[in-house]
Write an enzyme that holds these catalytic residues in place. Structure first.
Site, short mmCIF file in Angstrom:
data_model
loop_
_atom_site.label_atom_id
_atom_site.label_comp_id
_atom_site.label_asym_id
_atom_site.label_seq_id
_atom_site.Cartn_x
_atom_site.Cartn_y
_atom_site.Cartn_z
N TYR A 54 0.76 -1.11 0.04
CA TYR A 54 0.04 0.10 -0.06
C TYR A 54 0.94 1.23 0.12
CZ TYR A 54 -3.93 -2.72 0.28
OH TYR A 54 -5.04 -3.82 -0.20
N ARG A 57 1.42 1.84 -3.70
CA ARG A 57 0.21 2.33 -4.19
C ARG A 57 0.09 3.89 -3.80
NH1 ARG A 57 1.11 -1.62 -5.30
NH2 ARG A 57 1.78 -0.27 -7.08
N GLN A 87 -15.21 2.72 -5.85
CA GLN A 87 -14.57 1.72 -5.29
C GLN A 87 -13.24 1.92 -5.02
OE1 GLN A 87 -15.80 -2.43 -7.23
NE2 GLN A 87 -16.92 -0.94 -8.43
N ASN A 88 -12.89 2.87 -5.74
CA ASN A 88 -11.39 3.08 -5.81
C ASN A 88 -10.88 3.78 -4.60
OD1 ASN A 88 -11.30 2.58 -8.36
ND2 ASN A 88 -11.30 4.61 -9.18
N ASP A 90 -8.02 5.52 -4.28
CA ASP A 90 -7.02 6.68 -4.57
C ASP A 90 -7.95 7.74 -4.37
OD1 ASP A 90 -8.41 7.76 -7.21
OD2 ASP A 90 -7.56 5.90 -8.19
N HIS A 105 -14.58 1.33 -0.51
CA HIS A 105 -13.72 0.41 -0.27
C HIS A 105 -12.38 0.99 0.64
CE1 HIS A 105 -15.07 -2.55 -3.41
NE2 HIS A 105 -15.80 -2.80 -2.45
N GLY A 171 -16.26 2.35 -15.63
CA GLY A 171 -14.89 1.59 -15.36
C GLY A 171 -15.02 0.88 -14.43
N THR A 172 -15.93 -0.29 -14.16
CA THR A 172 -15.90 -1.31 -13.17
C THR A 172 -16.51 -2.65 -13.90
OG1 THR A 172 -17.16 -2.38 -11.32
CG2 THR A 172 -18.35 -0.56 -12.35
N SER A 173 -15.68 -3.64 -13.51
CA SER A 173 -16.08 -4.93 -14.29
C SER A 173 -17.39 -5.55 -13.82
CB SER A 173 -15.05 -5.97 -14.14
OG SER A 173 -14.83 -5.95 -12.69
P1 NAD Z 1 -11.73 -4.01 -12.35
O1 NAD Z 1 -10.24 -4.00 -12.28
O2 NAD Z 1 -12.28 -5.42 -11.94
O3 NAD Z 1 -12.22 -3.46 -13.56
C1 NAD Z 1 -11.90 -2.31 -14.34
C2 NAD Z 1 -13.12 -2.18 -15.57
O4 NAD Z 1 -12.48 -0.96 -15.96
C3 NAD Z 1 -12.93 -2.93 -16.56
O5 NAD Z 1 -14.44 -3.16 -16.85
C4 NAD Z 1 -12.37 -2.41 -17.71
O6 NAD Z 1 -12.95 -2.55 -18.99
C5 NAD Z 1 -12.61 -0.83 -17.32
N1 NAD Z 1 -11.57 -0.04 -17.83
C6 NAD Z 1 -10.20 -0.25 -18.32
N2 NAD Z 1 -9.96 1.12 -18.84
C7 NAD Z 1 -10.57 1.93 -18.87
C8 NAD Z 1 -10.72 3.37 -19.13
N3 NAD Z 1 -9.69 3.91 -19.66
N4 NAD Z 1 -11.89 3.97 -18.77
C9 NAD Z 1 -12.99 3.29 -18.41
N5 NAD Z 1 -12.96 2.06 -18.00
C10 NAD Z 1 -12.02 1.41 -18.27
O7 NAD Z 1 -12.08 -2.73 -11.32
P2 NAD Z 1 -13.23 -2.87 -10.23
O8 NAD Z 1 -14.63 -3.31 -10.81
O9 NAD Z 1 -13.34 -1.27 -9.75
O10 NAD Z 1 -12.95 -3.70 -9.06
C11 NAD Z 1 -11.63 -3.74 -8.81
C12 NAD Z 1 -11.28 -3.60 -7.31
O11 NAD Z 1 -10.02 -3.02 -6.99
C13 NAD Z 1 -12.08 -2.39 -6.51
O12 NAD Z 1 -12.68 -2.92 -5.29
C14 NAD Z 1 -11.07 -1.40 -6.21
O13 NAD Z 1 -11.15 -1.09 -4.60
C15 NAD Z 1 -9.71 -2.13 -6.44
N6 NAD Z 1 -8.61 -1.09 -7.14
C16 NAD Z 1 -8.58 0.09 -7.05
C17 NAD Z 1 -7.79 0.94 -7.73
C18 NAD Z 1 -7.67 2.33 -7.57
O14 NAD Z 1 -7.97 2.65 -6.25
N7 NAD Z 1 -7.61 3.01 -8.53
C19 NAD Z 1 -6.99 0.26 -8.79
C20 NAD Z 1 -7.19 -1.34 -8.92
C21 NAD Z 1 -8.11 -1.88 -8.06
#
Ligand code: NAD
Length: 226
Positions: A54, A57, A87-88, A90, A105, A171-173
């Site tokens: 972390y 990160r 969910q981010n 950051d 989260h 931007g969430t799967s």
């Molecule tokens: P995920 O990684 O499962 O899915 C990411 C999604 O983003 C995908 O559907 C992908 O197609 C899409 N994507 C890729 N590039 C993109 C773009 N340029 N613009 C828009 N969408 C784009 O992410 P999730 O569903 O958020 O689950 C991941 C978990 O991991 C979360 O719980 C989160 O807390 C954590 N996480 C957070 C960060 C962060 O804080 N930035 C980074 C990585 C993981």
């Protein structure tokens, strides 16, 4: 009265800022197994590795800037009452100027006591170390919701989504539960959008904008404010 525009954002929101998502990387997060760095068992096994993960990160986050998608959402506050549920972990939404952000989260910028979860602290700079302690003397941990842990703000997030006139998912799967279930709280009258270059399958009512966050938010704006 202004319409309530609710955003549900995931890791893809920050991808164009240089923070990688983790699906698509063989289930690894920055080359680590998720259960090693984002679970209570990983913490119990090896605190130093979790803290280092972390710290990296956090350091990287401070070196990244909000992208046009974050800034576009902040600008929508001129025309809508905007609430962001992210969910981010950051802080790029805040640094872009968004004023109502709920971190489902947790937050990279904060630490928490390991004996009393109500003791939450701001982290100065980027490093949380072994030996950094709360007011009650316990080791501090990252203020992050790990896999297998409760999501304390889930109820508050569901309430926000259930009062949406417009829901924008970015931007969430939609694979991480319970966060993914929040979309189901959108009221029947709400317009629902999904912005993602590789959109997850969604109900027919959802208007899909198959684009990255920056371009997607521009297109959203054109839909909402022609
Ligand atoms: P995920 O990684 O499962 O899915 C990411 C999604 O983003 C995908 O559907 C992908 O197609 C899409 N994507 C890729 N590039 C993109 C773009 N340029 N613009 C828009 N969408 C784009 O992410 P999730 O569903 O958020 O689950 C991941 C978990 O991991 C979360 O719980 C989160 O807390 C954590 N996480 C957070 C960060 C962060 O804080 N930035 C980074 C990585 C993981």
């Amino acid at each position: 009265m202004q319409q309530h525009l609710v955003v549900l954002s995931g890791a893809g929101m920050s991808a164009e800022s240089g923070i990688p998502t983790f699906r698509g990387a063989n289930g690894l997060w920055e080359n680590h197994r998720i259960e090693d760095v984002a679970s209570p068992a990983g913490w119990a096994r090896d605190r130093a590795t979790v803290l280092r993960f972390y710290n990296e990160r956090r350091k990287k986050m401070w070196a990244c800037e909000p992208n046009a998608g974050h800034r576009g959402l902040a600008a929508l506050e001129q025309d809508f009452r905007v609430s962001i549920v992210t969910q981010n972990i950051d802080n790029l939404h805040e640094r872009a100027g968004s004023t109502r952000v709920l971190h489902l989260h947790g937050e990279l910028t904060k630490s928490r006591s390991t004996v009393d979860p109500s003791l939450v602290y701001d982290i100065e700079g980027w490093e949380l170390k072994l030996g950094d302690r709360c007011a009650k003397g316990s080791q501090l941990r990252p203020h992050i919701v790990w896999f297998g842990e409760d999501v304390p703000l889930l109820g508050a997030a569901a309430e926000i989504v259930s009062s949406a006139d417009i829901l924008v998912v970015i931007g969430t799967s939609l694979q991480v539960y319970p966060a993914a279930s929040l979309i189901d709280y959108a009221p029947d009258h709400a317009r629902v959008f999904l912005i993602d270059p590789h959109p997850a399958p969604v109900a027919p009512r959802v208007v899909v904008i198959p684009a990255g966050a920056s371009e997607g938010v521009t297109r959203l704006r054109q839909e909402l404010l022609p």
